[in-house]
Design an enzyme around this catalytic site. Structure first.
Site, short mmCIF file in Angstrom:
data_model
loop_
_atom_site.label_atom_id
_atom_site.label_comp_id
_atom_site.label_asym_id
_atom_site.label_seq_id
_atom_site.Cartn_x
_atom_site.Cartn_y
_atom_site.Cartn_z
N GLU A 189 0.93 -1.21 -0.06
CA GLU A 189 -0.05 -0.01 0.05
C GLU A 189 0.92 1.20 -0.05
O GLU A 189 2.02 1.22 0.35
CB GLU A 189 -0.95 0.01 1.35
CG GLU A 189 -0.32 -0.44 2.63
CD GLU A 189 0.78 0.28 2.99
OE1 GLU A 189 0.86 1.67 2.88
OE2 GLU A 189 1.79 -0.33 3.33
N GLU A 332 4.40 -0.79 1.01
CA GLU A 332 4.37 -0.77 -0.47
C GLU A 332 4.24 -2.10 -0.96
O GLU A 332 3.97 -2.74 -2.18
CB GLU A 332 5.87 -0.35 -1.14
CG GLU A 332 6.10 1.17 -0.92
CD GLU A 332 7.31 1.62 -1.55
OE1 GLU A 332 7.54 2.94 -1.11
OE2 GLU A 332 8.13 0.97 -1.82
#
Length: 366
Positions: A189, A332
């Site tokens: 994310e 991420e």
């Protein structure tokens, strides 16, 4: 729940314990002392149970990196400005972020998704990675002043995650895999202030004190941490989310990318695809998915233990043991990529190592 979510949940079955027993028997007969490869053996056996395949292959790997902004950023809970979310999405698309490097290292494709970035993202901003624009709104609302999103938006975020997984699964994870499906996924994310939402979700579901699940996120100082804790407490007090209702929690103190990842987890589990959970924010999405359907937990593998203190509470609540502990806190999907490497190694041990009989090696004296 809506029809799409309900249909997905109905397809989630228990993992195959019989095949896991068979995998254990093979592992015990490989040319090594029993249990000498530790967690590699445990992971291999679990992958067999998840996939329902005696000799699973983890060739087609995809990391879903979802991005969205948070209205609570207005409360000064992050060390970085909100504009960084969009800037990092473009960095993902150009292939210059940590997740791009580590995904390439393990042979995984990155799928970048905009569910609620405050800026309009142009796919032309970079062509290195696959991009989906599924924007629900230009960021959530400030959860200190009321719900972060409507219930309808919460449903849409989960449905978006389900839809994107299904689309990529049908396409074989993109052209790189030639339409052969997806063997394993990782969750990742990006969203300034999303550790604030993750801490709120974690506090509500695990019933832990806010202080015990709130960390420094992007690197706030002591004063910033005190403010962040205050903001989360106020948001929970204002919204009073129901700890037993995943949609209520997501709507009141969550984020679009968190809901999207919960949808991805549900969809992956429905197809018996192992899910490698990254760090704290991905962990909060796993909590939402678990609350929707507890069987999803059996399809999760925790890539690592984040520096964020709330992540430990998530892992304990879900009963997951991290594969790695490298002091990571980037998100991420970086930890998930690294975790995939170990998981793939474990499966290769199961599939490729010779048994005592095959190798003509004498076993331990009885």
């Amino acid at each position: 729940m809506t029809g799409i979510i309900e249909q997905t949940v109905k397809k989630i079955t228990n993992i195959d314990m019989t095949l896991m027993d068979k995998a254990q028997a093979r592992l015990d007969n490989l040319t090594k002392p029993r249990g000498s490869l530790g967690r590699l053996e445990e992971i291999a056996k679990v992958i067999v149970g998840m996939t329902g395949e005696e000799t699973p292959l983890l060739k087609n790997k995809v990391i879903f990196t979802f991005a969205a902004d948070h209205g609570v950023a207005a409360e000064g809970v992050s060390a970085f400005p909100q504009a960084v979310t969009a800037q990092m999405v473009y960095n993902f698309l150009r292939g210059g972020a940590g997740i791009n490097v580590l995904a390439k290292h393990v042979g995984a494709q990155v799928v970048v998704v905009d569910l609620g970035v405050t800026e309009k993202i142009s796919a032309e901003g970079g062509k290195n990675e696959k991009f989906h624009e599924k924007k629900i709104a230009f960021g959530t609302k400030n959860m200190v002043k009321g719900p972060a999103m409507t219930k309808d938006e919460a449903i849409k975020s989960i449905e978006a995650g389900i839809g994107i997984f299904e689309e990529e699964f049908s396409a074989g994870g993109g052209s790189a895999f030639g339409g052969k499906g997806i063997d394993i996924i990782g969750t990742g994310e990006m969203g300034i202030a999303n550790t604030t939402a993750a801490s709120a979700i974690t506090a509500v579901i695990t019933m832990q004190k806010v202080e015990d699940v709130t960390g420094r996120g992007t690197g706030i100082d002591d004063k910033g941490l005190v403010n962040k804790i205050r903001v989360i407490k106020e948001a929970i007090n204002v919204n009073r989310p129901n700890p037993n209702d995943a949609l209520d929690i997501l709507a009141k103190v969550g984020g679009f990318e968190i809901g999207g990842l919960a949808g991805v987890i549900l969809a992956a589990a429905s197809h018996k695809v192992p899910v490698v959970i990254d760090g704290f924010i991905s962990g909060s999405a796993a909590l939402i998915a678990y609350l929707v359907e507890p069987k999803t937990k059996d399809y999760m593998l925790a890539a690592h233990c984040s520096v964020e203190i709330g992540h430990k509470a998530v892992l304990k609540y879900l009963g997951l043991s991290p594969i790695l502990d490298l002091n990571l806190r980037l998100g991420e999907g970086t930890g998930a990529a690294l975790g995939m490497s170990i998981i793939e190694a474990s499966v290769k041990i199961l599939n490729q190592m010779a048994t005592f009989k095959d190798a003509g090696v004498s076993e331990k004296d009885k």
